[in-house]
Each structure stands twice: as structure tokens, then as C-alpha cells.
Design a protein around this motif. Structure first.
Motif, short mmCIF file in Angstrom:
data_model
loop_
_atom_site.label_atom_id
_atom_site.label_comp_id
_atom_site.label_asym_id
_atom_site.label_seq_id
_atom_site.Cartn_x
_atom_site.Cartn_y
_atom_site.Cartn_z
N GLY A 106 0.82 -1.21 0.00
CA GLY A 106 0.00 0.00 0.00
C GLY A 106 0.86 1.26 0.00
N GLN A 107 0.29 2.35 0.49
CA GLN A 107 0.99 3.64 0.48
C GLN A 107 2.14 3.62 1.49
OE1 GLN A 107 0.42 6.14 -1.66
NE2 GLN A 107 2.29 7.03 -0.82
N VAL A 108 3.31 4.00 1.04
CA VAL A 108 4.51 3.95 1.87
C VAL A 108 5.31 5.23 1.62
CG1 VAL A 108 4.72 1.45 2.06
CG2 VAL A 108 5.59 2.61 0.04
N PRO A 109 6.38 5.49 2.37
CA PRO A 109 7.18 6.69 2.12
C PRO A 109 7.70 6.74 0.69
CG PRO A 109 7.80 5.69 4.20
CD PRO A 109 6.88 4.72 3.52
N ALA A 110 7.98 7.94 0.22
CA ALA A 110 8.50 8.11 -1.14
C ALA A 110 9.79 7.32 -1.31
CB ALA A 110 8.76 9.59 -1.41
N SER A 111 9.88 6.63 -2.43
CA SER A 111 11.07 5.85 -2.74
C SER A 111 11.92 6.66 -3.71
CB SER A 111 10.66 4.51 -3.36
OG SER A 111 11.76 3.64 -3.46
N ILE A 112 13.07 7.10 -3.25
CA ILE A 112 13.86 8.09 -3.99
C ILE A 112 14.89 7.41 -4.88
CG2 ILE A 112 15.49 9.98 -3.75
CD1 ILE A 112 14.07 10.77 -1.20
N ASP A 113 14.81 7.76 -6.17
CA ASP A 113 15.77 7.25 -7.14
C ASP A 113 17.04 8.08 -7.04
OD1 ASP A 113 15.06 5.85 -10.38
OD2 ASP A 113 16.98 6.01 -9.35
N PRO A 117 16.43 2.84 -4.88
CA PRO A 117 15.13 3.10 -4.25
C PRO A 117 14.77 1.95 -3.32
CG PRO A 117 15.04 3.51 -6.63
CD PRO A 117 16.35 2.85 -6.35
N TYR A 118 14.27 2.27 -2.14
CA TYR A 118 14.11 1.21 -1.13
C TYR A 118 13.08 0.16 -1.53
CZ TYR A 118 9.62 2.62 0.91
OH TYR A 118 8.30 2.89 1.12
N VAL A 136 17.61 9.02 4.11
CA VAL A 136 16.93 8.96 2.82
C VAL A 136 15.59 8.27 3.01
CG1 VAL A 136 17.02 8.05 0.46
CG2 VAL A 136 19.12 8.86 1.57
N SER A 137 14.56 8.84 2.43
CA SER A 137 13.19 8.35 2.59
C SER A 137 13.08 6.86 2.30
CB SER A 137 12.26 9.12 1.65
OG SER A 137 10.95 8.63 1.70
N GLY A 138 12.33 6.16 3.16
CA GLY A 138 12.08 4.74 2.96
C GLY A 138 12.03 3.97 4.25
N TRP A 178 14.66 -1.83 12.05
CA TRP A 178 14.49 -1.00 10.84
C TRP A 178 14.12 0.41 11.24
CZ3 TRP A 178 9.41 0.55 8.88
CH2 TRP A 178 8.33 0.08 9.64
N PHE A 179 14.41 1.33 10.32
CA PHE A 179 14.07 2.74 10.48
C PHE A 179 13.01 3.12 9.45
CE2 PHE A 179 18.59 2.65 11.89
CZ PHE A 179 18.38 3.01 13.21
N ARG A 180 12.01 3.87 9.89
CA ARG A 180 11.04 4.49 8.98
C ARG A 180 11.53 5.93 8.75
NH1 ARG A 180 5.53 4.40 8.12
NH2 ARG A 180 5.93 2.28 7.40
N ILE A 181 11.79 6.27 7.49
CA ILE A 181 12.28 7.61 7.14
C ILE A 181 11.29 8.21 6.15
CG2 ILE A 181 14.17 8.97 6.20
CD1 ILE A 181 16.07 6.68 6.97
N SER A 182 10.73 9.36 6.49
CA SER A 182 9.77 9.99 5.59
C SER A 182 9.79 11.50 5.77
CB SER A 182 8.38 9.43 5.83
OG SER A 182 7.98 9.63 7.16
#
Length: 493
Positions: free
Chosen positions: A25-32, A106-107, A468-470, A489-493
Motif C-alpha cells: 500500500g501507500q509507503v514513504p517516497a522511494s527516492i531514485d 530506491p528502497y 533517505v526516505s524509505g 528497521w528505520f522508517r524515514i519519511s
């Protein structure tokens, strides 16, 4: 299957990958980490089993050796700035994933079930988007049943080449891959994990090899030349003290990241300690033709020979015999660096655990990952370890544990890790290249960049990174330690 077009969509300026696996589902932005215009290389990758003569050509073949593309000790090379589009197929009889160790991808393509993707079941496929923004020496491996699958050979070296490296002027390149096997005299597998091993130093292989060879390879290189020796610990347990029998050697890169050259004589005890998943590049100046340089693991009771470099006469190298030894630095790394002045601090203990526990605040009930299930094939059967009393789920507690912390994208952090156990822990943070600020037991060691760092017993190590977001896991890379609790684990957003 996610289409190639879907992989490359998103904000070109921000480098956002705007989709997510439907199961999460919806998760933090995955940064390229590369622009959409980056050159693409398509790669087909198949995990499958083969029979192989690991004990030697005249010994019984070993069944169920795990490989990528049927090739033991496979190596993939690509130029910096390339985007790998990897069509992965699982032909193993077990669940698996692919983790791109040390790569700032990207994560959503980090290969960690259940926080980035579902497991890839037998016969299924998954497409990975793997940008290669940084030159260096990396590798990829599963992140499900890692002890068993890596133990049976499932990994591949990944070298990201940079034309600028050629300016350093190395005359030859040599690879050393350390990998042990757990085999009986009949060539068949022994138990990969034991209770005693998982609770202490790990379950060691009884067959030691370099590049799959039972005898140390002999590699011919130019006499008087400067050789770039690139070493990977692909074993799930082995810790080595990497060094050589010459004074003419420098450490020039750690985990693929360039380091201002450090003479081996200026390192503690003249060696570089490396554990599972760690890599190191060294510069070795060769002597006259016919002479040799031997590279050892000095951590063994008797120095264990890894490779012998044999100096051979090469046209044009005689003039170099008159040049003084000089370090040949690689181009500096260009990874995101933390701002130490504004960095926020966190402290964690690496400790033993009496059982599965979680003390971090749980995710909100409406968070898509709050009910995510960990497959029992991807974890151990018991708990021995914890990070500040948080243990990864095992046995009946197979839901995703809460994050160790919720961090802010783009913010700098300093993590202080204190190892209060009796055993070493090579700690790996996914998706980030961090700066190692200090080792309490090695105060004279210079700062360096890495993705995995050794934390000795009763030692505190500080690292810093720009978040970094993810959703990113943080764990010990002694695989049995990870399987039995030493992961968070870390949640980064």
C-alpha cells in the motif's frame, strides 16, 4: 510485473519512484538516485541450483549448490551512472529476494520482505530497478533464508566502474572472495546453523576457500607494478584480519568508497579487520620478477594464505623499478554526506536477548505495515540477540516489529552503537553510505565511509548519515545473528 515505463516514471527533478507493491500500500517516497535519462542496461538473473565439485574435481559432487545463472562466484560489472533493470526469476525450491548490498537504490527494490516487497516464490519473477550512482565494489545476495542460501553459494560480486579510476594508474587488478562451506566428506551439506553457533560467533564452515578454490590462488601481475587488490567477505560468519607480507601496501577503499590511502603499517596491528559483507581495496607494490607477495588472514591461529601475487616481467615495467613507492588515491567518493553540526543523536545497544521483545512504539493501526507478516522461511527459529531490547520477529511473533525510530528525510543523524556482548557484530545499514566517526577501541583510526562497520565487544562505534526516505533495515551481518534477533528497521519519511 511492474513495467519498465513504471520504473522510470516519477519526478525527474526529485527522483521519486511513485509506485509501491500492492501488498504494502501507500509507503514513504522511494527516492531514485539517478535521473530518468540515465542509460539502461537490461539484465536477466535466475536463481537456481546446480551440482558442483566443491571439494575438488576428484571428490563427490555437492547437490543443491545455490547460484545466480548457474555460475558460482558470478561477477557483474557496469559503468557508474548506469541503471540496471533486472528481470529476476526464482527457480529455487524456496522463497527468496535479491538485496543490492551497499547500492543506494530506491528502497522498494532493496529486497527485504515484508517491508519493501513480498517474497519471490518458486517459479515467480520480480523486476528490480537498480541505479548505480557510485563507483566501487559491491555485491548482491538474498534477504530471505540468507544463512541457508548464502551458505550454499547464492551471491554475486557487483563492480561499478568509473573511468576516473584509471587516472590512479594501477597496473593490474586482483579479486579475493572469502567463502567457507559446511560439507561432509561425501560432499553433502552439513547443518547450516546450530544453536551454539547462532548464540555465539556463528556456525563456521569447515572448508575454507578463496574464489572457490581449496588452495590459495596464484595470480601473475607485473613486476614493480601497483596492483589493486579487491577483497569481499561473502561468508556469513567469517571475520578476517586482512594483511600482506610486504611493507609496500596501502588501504585505499572500504566498502567500495575511496579512502585517502593509509599505509598498512599505520593501521592497528598492521591489518584491516573485515567481517561478513565487508569489502576492502588495497594497493600493493610488487617486487622484482620471480618474487611474490602473499596476502593472509592473520586472525587464524596460523596465518591463512588467501592469495599469492607472483611478479612477472612485463614490457615497459623495468623503468618503474626505479620509482619510489607512492600512494595512488582513488577519486573521492561523491555520496550524500551528513551535516555533523546539525545532526540528531541516537544511541543503541547491541545485546543478548532472553526472548523476542519489542519496546519501540508500535506503528499506528492504520499504517499499511502494521499488520505485515514475516514469512517463517525468512527468519530463525529462536531469539538470541537484540538492538536496545528490540528483536526481529521469530517463532509465533511473525508480524513486523515496530521501527527502532522514525526519522526525517534529509536530516543528518549520528548513531552511537555500543556492543555489550562477547562477540563482534559487523553492522549494516541498508540504503545509505555512512561516515564512521570513531571506534572507542581504535582511537587513532581515521574517519572513513562504509555501509558495514565492525563493532568489537565492549566497544562503542559512532556513525553519521543523511537520512533517505524509505523503510531501511539495520542489522548484524553475521547471518545467524540477524536471523535470531539482531535486526531492526528505520522508517524515514
Amino acid at each position: 510485473m511492474i513495467s519498465r515505463r513504471g520504473l522510470l516514471l516519477g519526478s525527474a527533478a526529485a527522483g521519486l519512484v511513485s509506485f509501491a507493491p500492492s501488498a504494502i500500500g501507500q509507503v514513504p517516497a522511494s527516492i531514485d538516485t539517478l535521473p530518468a535519462s540515465a542509460p539502461v542496461r537490461n539484465l536477466s538473473l535466475v536463481a537456481r541450483e546446480i551440482d558442483a565439485h566443491l571439494l575438488g574435481p576428484d571428490k563427490p559432487a555437492t547437490k543443491r549448490v545455490a547460484t545466480y545463472d548457474g555460475e558460482l562466484f558470478k561477477m557483474v560489472r557496469a559503468p557508474r551512472g548506469t541503471r540496471l533493470i533486472v528481470d529476476f526469476e526464482n527457480q529455487l525450491p524456496d522463497f527468496t529476494t535479491v538485496h543490492w548490498h551497499g547500492i543506494r537504490a530506491p528502497y522498494l527494490f532493496d529486497g527485504v520482505a515484508p517491508i519493501t516487497q513480498e517474497v519471490v516464490k518458486p517459479g515467480e519473477r520480480f523486476r528490480y530497478n537498480v541505479p548505480l550512482p557510485d563507483p566501487g565494489f559491491y555485491f548482491f545476495h538474498p534477504h530471505c533464508d540468507e544463512t541457508g542460501q548464502v551458505g550454499r553459494g547464492l551471491f554475486s560480486a557487483l563492480v561499478v566502474d568509473d573511468p576516473a579510476d584509471a587516472k590512479a594508474g594501477y597496473d593490474a587488478e586482483c579479486f579475493i572472495v572469502v567463502k567457507d562451506w559446511r560439507l561432509g566428506d561425501d560432499g553433502q551439506w552439513l547443518e547450516m546453523s546450530t544453536t551454539d553457533g547462532a548464540a555465539t560467533t556463528g556456525t563456521f564452515g569447515n572448508i575454507r576457500t578463496t574464489n572457490g578454490s581449496l588452495t590459495a590462488p596464484r595470480v601473475e601481475v607485473p613486476a614493480y607494478g601497483d596492483v589493486r587488490v579487491r577483497t569481499l567477505i561473502a561468508d556469513g560468519t567469517r571475520v578476517i584480519d586482512f594483511g600482506c607480507d610486504t611493507d609496500d601496501a596501502f588501504l585505499i577503499a572500504i566498502d567500495g568508497q575511496a579512502l585517502p590511502p593509509v599505509h598498512f603499517n599505520d593501521l592497528p596491528d598492521g591489518i584491516w579487520r573485515m567481517g561478513p559483507a565487508m569489502r576492502a581495496d588495497a594497493q600493493v607494490r610488487m617486487p622484482a620478477p620471480g618474487k611474490e607477495v602473499q596476502i593472509f588472514d592473520y586472525r587464524s591461529a596460523e596465518p591463512f594464505l588467501l592469495t599469492t601475487l607472483v611478479a612477472v616481467d612485463k614490457k615497459g615495467m623495468r623503468a618503474k623499478s626505479r620509482t619510489a613507492l607512492k600512494a595512488k588515491p582513488l577519486p573521492p567518493a561523491k555520496v550524500p554526506l551528513p551535516d555533523l553540526k546539525s545532526a540528531k543523536r541516537m544511541e543503541f545497544l547491541l545485546q543478548v536477548s532472553a526472548g523476542a521483545t519489542a519496546v519501540s512504539p508500535p506503528l499506528p493501526a492504520d499504517d499499511p505495515l502494521s499488520k505485515a507478516l514475516i514469512d517463517s522461511m525468512c527468519v530463525g527459529s529462536t531469539t538470541h540477540w537484540a538492538i536496545s531490547r528490540d528483536s526481529w520477529a521469530v517463532q509465533d511473533a511473525l508480524r513486523l516489529p515496530p521501527p527502532l525510530a522514525v526519522l526525517d528525510n534529509g536530516t543528518s543523524y549520528v548513531i552511537s552503537m555500543t556492543n555489550v556482548t562477547k562477540h563482534v557484530h559487523p553492522m549494516h545499514l541498508h540504503g545509505h553510505i555512512f561516515r564512521v566517526l570513531s571506534h572507542s577501541k581504535k582511537p587513532k583510526l581515521p574517519q572513513y565511509l562504509a555501509d558495514t562497520v565492525m563493532v568489537e565487544p565492549n566497544e562503542t562505534v559512532e556513525i553519521a548519515f543523511k537520512a533517505v526516505s524509505g523503510n531501511w533495515v539495520f542489522h548484524c551481518h553475521i547471518l545467524e545473528h540477524m536471523d535470531t534477533g539482531l535486526m531492526g528497521w528505520f522508517r524515514i519519511s
